[in-house]
Scaffold this motif. Structure first.
Motif, PDB file in Angstrom:
ATOM      1  N   THR A   1       0.884  -1.170   0.000  1.00  0.00           N
ATOM      2  CA  THR A   1       0.000   0.000   0.000  1.00  0.00           C
ATOM      3  C   THR A   1       0.920   1.218   0.000  1.00  0.00           C
ATOM      4  OG1 THR A   1      -1.723  -1.140   1.223  1.00  0.00           O
ATOM      5  CG2 THR A   1      -1.770   1.270   1.265  1.00  0.00           C
ATOM      6  N   GLU A   2       0.845   2.041  -1.046  1.00  0.00           N
ATOM      7  CA  GLU A   2       1.774   3.143  -1.216  1.00  0.00           C
ATOM      8  C   GLU A   2       1.083   4.498  -1.081  1.00  0.00           C
ATOM      9  OE1 GLU A   2       3.897   3.175  -4.947  1.00  0.00           O
ATOM     10  OE2 GLU A   2       4.955   5.023  -4.474  1.00  0.00           O
ATOM     11  N   PHE A   3       1.641   5.327  -0.206  1.00  0.00           N
ATOM     12  CA  PHE A   3       1.181   6.710  -0.094  1.00  0.00           C
ATOM     13  C   PHE A   3       2.045   7.551  -1.026  1.00  0.00           C
ATOM     14  CE2 PHE A   3      -2.058   6.943   3.180  1.00  0.00           C
ATOM     15  CZ  PHE A   3      -2.049   5.623   3.603  1.00  0.00           C
ATOM     16  N   VAL A   4       1.509   7.783  -2.211  1.00  0.00           N
ATOM     17  CA  VAL A   4       2.271   8.327  -3.332  1.00  0.00           C
ATOM     18  C   VAL A   4       2.766   9.743  -3.065  1.00  0.00           C
ATOM     19  CG1 VAL A   4       2.144   8.828  -5.799  1.00  0.00           C
ATOM     20  CG2 VAL A   4       0.895   6.866  -4.856  1.00  0.00           C
ATOM     21  N   ALA A   5       2.009  10.540  -2.341  1.00  0.00           N
ATOM     22  CA  ALA A   5       2.339  11.960  -2.142  1.00  0.00           C
ATOM     23  C   ALA A   5       3.272  12.196  -0.951  1.00  0.00           C
ATOM     24  CB  ALA A   5       1.051  12.759  -1.973  1.00  0.00           C
ATOM     25  N   ILE A   6       3.663  11.095  -0.259  1.00  0.00           N
ATOM     26  CA  ILE A   6       4.582  11.242   0.882  1.00  0.00           C
ATOM     27  C   ILE A   6       5.885  10.520   0.513  1.00  0.00           C
ATOM     28  CG2 ILE A   6       4.929  10.836   3.349  1.00  0.00           C
ATOM     29  CD1 ILE A   6       1.874  10.583   3.619  1.00  0.00           C
ATOM     30  N   PRO A   7       6.920  11.252   0.069  1.00  0.00           N
ATOM     31  CA  PRO A   7       8.151  10.571  -0.376  1.00  0.00           C
ATOM     32  C   PRO A   7       8.863   9.891   0.791  1.00  0.00           C
ATOM     33  CG  PRO A   7       8.439  12.954  -0.364  1.00  0.00           C
ATOM     34  CD  PRO A   7       7.002  12.711  -0.092  1.00  0.00           C
ATOM     35  N   PHE A   8       9.470   8.748   0.472  1.00  0.00           N
ATOM     36  CA  PHE A   8      10.233   8.009   1.486  1.00  0.00           C
ATOM     37  C   PHE A   8      11.469   8.822   1.850  1.00  0.00           C
ATOM     38  CE2 PHE A   8      11.637   4.285   3.715  1.00  0.00           C
ATOM     39  CZ  PHE A   8      13.010   4.332   3.668  1.00  0.00           C
ATOM     40  N   ASN A   9      11.727   8.952   3.147  1.00  0.00           N
ATOM     41  CA  ASN A   9      12.879   9.701   3.646  1.00  0.00           C
ATOM     42  C   ASN A   9      13.646   8.792   4.597  1.00  0.00           C
ATOM     43  OD1 ASN A   9      14.461  11.364   5.499  1.00  0.00           O
ATOM     44  ND2 ASN A   9      13.411  13.132   4.574  1.00  0.00           N
ATOM     45  N   ARG A  10      14.905   8.447   4.230  1.00  0.00           N
ATOM     46  CA  ARG A  10      15.657   7.463   5.028  1.00  0.00           C
ATOM     47  C   ARG A  10      15.870   7.943   6.449  1.00  0.00           C
ATOM     48  NH1 ARG A  10      17.019   3.085   2.296  1.00  0.00           N
ATOM     49  NH2 ARG A  10      17.285   3.258   0.044  1.00  0.00           N
ATOM     50  N   THR A  11      16.069   9.243   6.608  1.00  0.00           N
ATOM     51  CA  THR A  11      16.320   9.774   7.947  1.00  0.00           C
ATOM     52  C   THR A  11      15.106   9.569   8.850  1.00  0.00           C
ATOM     53  OG1 THR A  11      17.772  11.456   6.983  1.00  0.00           O
ATOM     54  CG2 THR A  11      17.022  11.827   9.249  1.00  0.00           C
ATOM     55  N   ILE A  12      13.951   9.851   8.318  1.00  0.00           N
ATOM     56  CA  ILE A  12      12.724   9.758   9.121  1.00  0.00           C
ATOM     57  C   ILE A  12      12.172   8.344   9.159  1.00  0.00           C
ATOM     58  CG2 ILE A  12      10.345  10.597   9.309  1.00  0.00           C
ATOM     59  CD1 ILE A  12      11.279  13.186   7.960  1.00  0.00           C
TER      60      ILE A  12
ATOM     61  N   ASP B   1      10.992  -2.670   9.003  1.00  0.00           N
ATOM     62  CA  ASP B   1      10.319  -3.972   9.201  1.00  0.00           C
ATOM     63  C   ASP B   1       8.916  -3.960   8.623  1.00  0.00           C
ATOM     64  OD1 ASP B   1       8.979  -3.571  12.532  1.00  0.00           O
ATOM     65  OD2 ASP B   1       9.764  -2.023  11.165  1.00  0.00           O
ATOM     66  N   ILE B   2       8.327  -2.769   8.446  1.00  0.00           N
ATOM     67  CA  ILE B   2       6.975  -2.693   7.894  1.00  0.00           C
ATOM     68  C   ILE B   2       6.920  -1.899   6.591  1.00  0.00           C
ATOM     69  CG2 ILE B   2       5.789  -2.985  10.105  1.00  0.00           C
ATOM     70  CD1 ILE B   2       5.461   0.071  10.193  1.00  0.00           C
ATOM     71  N   LEU B   3       7.986  -1.104   6.310  1.00  0.00           N
ATOM     72  CA  LEU B   3       8.046  -0.347   5.060  1.00  0.00           C
ATOM     73  C   LEU B   3       9.063  -0.972   4.116  1.00  0.00           C
ATOM     74  CD1 LEU B   3       8.138   3.375   6.347  1.00  0.00           C
ATOM     75  CD2 LEU B   3       6.139   2.092   5.512  1.00  0.00           C
ATOM     76  N   VAL B   4       8.882  -0.739   2.829  1.00  0.00           N
ATOM     77  CA  VAL B   4       9.882  -1.169   1.838  1.00  0.00           C
ATOM     78  C   VAL B   4      10.994  -0.126   1.827  1.00  0.00           C
ATOM     79  CG1 VAL B   4      10.323  -1.661  -0.587  1.00  0.00           C
ATOM     80  CG2 VAL B   4       8.132  -2.329   0.445  1.00  0.00           C
ATOM     81  N   CYS B   5      12.245  -0.577   2.120  1.00  0.00           N
ATOM     82  CA  CYS B   5      13.389   0.347   2.243  1.00  0.00           C
ATOM     83  C   CYS B   5      14.496  -0.010   1.255  1.00  0.00           C
ATOM     84  CB  CYS B   5      13.944   0.304   3.671  1.00  0.00           C
ATOM     85  SG  CYS B   5      12.762   0.766   4.948  1.00  0.00           S
TER      86      CYS B   5
ATOM     87  N   GLY C   1       6.772   6.716  -2.966  1.00  0.00           N
ATOM     88  CA  GLY C   1       6.147   7.161  -1.735  1.00  0.00           C
ATOM     89  C   GLY C   1       6.351   6.096  -0.660  1.00  0.00           C
ATOM     90  N   LEU C   2       5.799   6.333   0.516  1.00  0.00           N
ATOM     91  CA  LEU C   2       5.854   5.323   1.577  1.00  0.00           C
ATOM     92  C   LEU C   2       5.124   4.082   1.106  1.00  0.00           C
ATOM     93  CD1 LEU C   2       5.007   7.175   4.911  1.00  0.00           C
ATOM     94  CD2 LEU C   2       7.247   6.519   4.025  1.00  0.00           C
ATOM     95  N   ARG C   3       5.789   2.918   1.214  1.00  0.00           N
ATOM     96  CA  ARG C   3       5.170   1.657   0.801  1.00  0.00           C
ATOM     97  C   ARG C   3       5.112   0.700   1.987  1.00  0.00           C
ATOM     98  NH1 ARG C   3       8.896  -0.158  -3.951  1.00  0.00           N
ATOM     99  NH2 ARG C   3      10.406   1.008  -2.712  1.00  0.00           N
TER     100      ARG C   3
END
Length: 791
Positions: A335-346, A352-356, A364-366
């Motif tokens: 499930t991807e939140f397209v408008a929220i970009p993945f940020n390694r720092t945050i 364990d629950i997000l695709v990194c 976005g966050l997946r």
């Protein structure tokens, strides 16, 4: 006890015709049976040959794969498996097939033609009562007034139904030894009915005062070694039986190119487990109302918040969303939140629950699909505005993968699904249908009421409220309705009355050389159809078409849209052909639903009779009055039914609660109308169409009912001097009805065009010195009458 059984005690005929089940699709057979009254208090009637062999086998076939351990109701209104009931049961849906509809009608007619919807779904114990004490069960239809138990199959030497609290008495009961067990130990036991297939035991669970009857304590005894007994339970409630029903979130279900998954809805509160899960979702949000939660749903990127005003009407905005993974046999499917970009720092701590992976920052966050885990978010921001950052997508699970998820949305208000319409809540113009239409309001005029009744009676006296509002359709020139079905697929349409079981199409006007109604899937066959050439088109090209009905004004085509198993019938594909150049065709569509057809209105009716909704004492009315509760006793039920049948069998629930009024000495009701102008009055059932005034007691020399606007005319009215006042001053008054106990004055408050009638201006005159007059007012409304809190 006669009053409990509105019709005659005995049906004389013992014929058991085993009808062809196909005929039930067109009309219920006129079935005959015989009855024997076994006990009068409580009233127990034995009905022989109430069901035919074919009907019994049909019911058994419907339920053969549905049997589950029998349950009993608990104090909390939940069904549990009880140690006192070791049988297995299955429920038959109301109106499930034409055969079931006819059987329901038979059960209803036996009790004086009660409303079919007062009957619980058919159900195919140590001693117990059928009457109930549980307040939750009583809410969905009131007390169980009567019970039928019918033996469908009995391969056993035992298996009696025993009334434990009614001891067997040889003097009274030995005449019934063909149906009762009369062995040497009979007097040591209660009445025991032998299990004879096709026969029915009928009894009242309440006495003549409307109280539960302890003498109805009864038991279903075991059939014995290697024995089998199959029975049918039918219970009739005091009011319409209304188990909770639900709707979907949208006005109409559509398949979207952005959403390629399959889905299913879980009914609110469907099982105890579902209830607990609903409660958990509600508590998580600070204990919101469970009814604010939409039905659980078991997509390219999208928002969950809504812009459609019709969707917003049924519960407000979607405030929150939950998405729970129920099953995930896949390597992808995030499930991807397209408008929220993945940020390694945050976000790196949540790997364990997000695709990194290495491309994570390009997305976005997946969220990984992990069964049992839930993602929760708000669709609106802290200012109550929709939040564009909630743009999200359900990604595909990949080759050979499967992902099953649960969507739960919470609304601002209680969720009330729309009952009708397309996704935008409007009636859509179809390119397949180029005619013009108009709807006729239900019960709009006395003429419409009679026509509605005729359509209902043709189908075995179905409930008039199962019929949709009449639709008049007009075709000119090349206007047509291309091949289509009348049965429906849209769950939103089905929710507001069930499937369209039958269709009538009546030609009202036909100034045309063409304009046939064609059943496309039924080819014309000269051998079968040529004898109907007066109503069918039988030209040289006939065999290249389906059967085509000629447009003959006044004639009606009637058909079932469902087969004998309750499935939609594909052979009903039909078309309304164009009437041709300069031609006009006007027709009437009448559709009957499986259940009562009801378009929900958000009405909050006044609970009083004053225009402002508050109790008021009327200076023009100096009598005293009291209301009787609807269906209060078996006697009252029979009287209600009599008033309803007099008007062509209108729905009993369109009557206001009976009002008893008492006049003494100089008390009166000055001239007035019974029809109403107050919108508060009109909201709770529409206009008062008719009035009955019945004299219950008249110890007086005066006390007439006078129609002030209708002057007495000796030429016209002189023949009625036994019931009218015809004295020397009669012509100076309106017509005046003498107060004769047991007699009733009946009149329409609206004219033949549905307009209020000013000639109904009338008065209740005082009974005079030392006189007393007691009367009964009964008013029938245009629609069902419902005043919250009145009863």
């Amino acid at each position: 006890m006669q009053s409990k059984f509105c019709k005659k005690d005995v049906k004389v005929a013992q014929v058991n015709d085993n009808y062809d089940l196909l005929q039930y699709r067109y009309k219920c057979p006129h079935h005959q049976y015989s009855t024997r009254i076994i006990e009068r208090s409580p009233l127990i009637i034995y009905i022989e040959k109430f069901l035919t062999q074919n009907e019994m086998q049909h019911l058994i076939k419907l339920t053969e794969k549905e049997f589950k351990p029998s349950t009993i109701g608990t104090a909390h209104g939940k069904a549990t498996i009880g140690k006192d009931r070791t049988s297995s049961t299955a429920f038959i849906r109301p109106h499930q097939t034409p055969v079931v509809q006819c059987i329901e009608r038979r059960f209803a007619q036996f009790q004086g033609d009660v409303d079919v919807d007062c009957i619980e779904p058919f159900q195919v114990y140590v001693p117990h009562y059928d009457w109930m004490t549980n307040s939750n069960e009583l809410k969905i239809g009131g007390q169980r007034v009567t019970t039928y138990f019918t033996y469908l199959q009995a391969n056993c030497s035992m298996g009696e139904t025993e009334f434990v609290a009614i001891p067997f008495n040889r003097t009274s009961h030995e005449q019934f030894c063909d149906i009762l067990v009369c062995d040497e130990k009979a007097t040591e036991q209660g009445l025991r009915f032998r299990p004879i297939p096709g026969n029915t035991i009928f009894w009242y669970n309440m006495d003549e005062y409307g109280q539960v009857d302890d003498l109805t304590y009864h038991a279903g005894r075991p059939p014995g070694e290697n024995g089998t007994k199959i029975g049918l339970n039918v219970w009739t409630r005091e009011k319409e039986f209304k188990p909770s029903t639900i709707g979907t979130a949208h006005g109409k279900a559509t398949i979207g190119k952005d959403r390629t998954s399959s889905s299913a809805f879980i009914r609110p509160h469907q099982t105890p487990v579902v209830q607990c899960i609903e409660r958990r979702f509600a508590q998580f949000q600070g204990d919101v109302d469970v009814d604010c939660i939409e039905p659980f749903q078991v997509y390219t990127p999208h928002y969950d918040w809504m812009t459609n005003s019709n969707e917003l009407k049924i519960g407000g905005q979607r405030v929150t969303s939950f998405f729970t993974y129920l099953q995930a046999n896949c390597s992808m499917g995030e499930t991807e939140f397209v408008a929220i970009p993945f940020n390694r720092t945050i976000h790196g701590e949540f790997c364990d629950i997000l695709v990194c992976d290495e491309k994570a920052t390009e997305h976005g966050l997946r969220f990984r699909p992990i069964p049992g885990n839930t993602i929760f978010w708000y669709n609106i921001d802290e200012y109550g505005q929709v939040d564009n950052l909630t743009y999200h997508a359900g990604r595909p699970p990949g080759e050979n993968g499967t992902k099953i998820g649960l969507n739960v949305w919470t609304r601002e208000k209680k969720f009330r699904p729309s009952k009708v319409g397309t996704p935008d809540g409007k009636v859509a113009v179809s390119k397949n249908r180029t005619s013009s239409t108009a709807a006729i309001k239900r019960h709009q005029t006395p003429v419409v009421q009679c026509i509605e009744r005729r359509f209902a009676q043709f189908q075995g006296d179905v409930d008039v409220d199962c019929i949709e509002p009449f639709q008049v359709v007009k075709y000119t020139n090349d206007q047509e309705y291309t091949p289509h079905y009348d049965w429906m697929k849209d769950p939103n349409n089905i929710k507001i009355g069930g499937q369209r079981v039958t269709t009538y199409f009546t030609y009202l006007q036909a100034n045309c050389s063409m304009g046939e109604t064609e059943f496309v899937m039924i080819p014309f066959n000269k051998t079968f159809h040529e004898r109907f050439c007066d109503i069918l088109v039988c030209d040289e090209n006939a065999t290249e078409h389906g059967i085509r009905f000629r447009p003959i004004a006044g004639n009606t085509i009637f058909w079932y849209n469902m087969d004998e198993y309750g499935q939609a019938d594909n052979f009903t594909l039909h078309a309304g052909r164009p009437p041709g150049e300069n031609g006009t065709k006007i027709g009437l569509n009448v559709w009957t639903r499986l259940e009562k057809f009801s378009i929900e209105k958000e009405l909050k009716p006044s609970v009083t009779t004053a225009p402002d909704g508050k109790p008021a004492i009327n200076k023009d009315r100096t009598s005293s009055s009291a209301f009787l509760k609807r269906h209060q006793t078996p006697i009252l039920q029979c009287i209600e039914r009599r008033f309803a049948q007099f008007q062509g069998d209108v729905d009993v629930d369109s009557m206001e609660p009976f009002q008893v009024v008492k006049y003494t000495n100089d008390q009166e009701y000055t001239p007035h109308y019974d029809w109403m102008t107050s919108p508060n009055h009109l909201e709770i059932g529409g206009q008062r169409v008719t009035t009955y005034f019945t004299y219950l007691q008249a110890n007086c020399s005066m006390g007439e009912t006078e129609f002030v606007a209708i002057p007495f005319n000796r030429t016209l009215h002189g023949e009625f001097c036994d019931i009218l006042v015809c004295d020397e001053k009669a012509t100076e008054h309106g017509i005046r009805f003498r107060p004769i106990a047991g007699n009733t004055v009946f009149w329409y408050n609206i004219d033949e065009y549905g307009r209020v009638d000013h000639l109904t201006y009338h008065a209740g005159r005082p009974p005079g010195e030392n006189g007393t007059k007691i009367g009964l007012n009964v008013w029938t409304r245009l629609e069902k009458f419902s005043m919250a809190g009145l009863e």
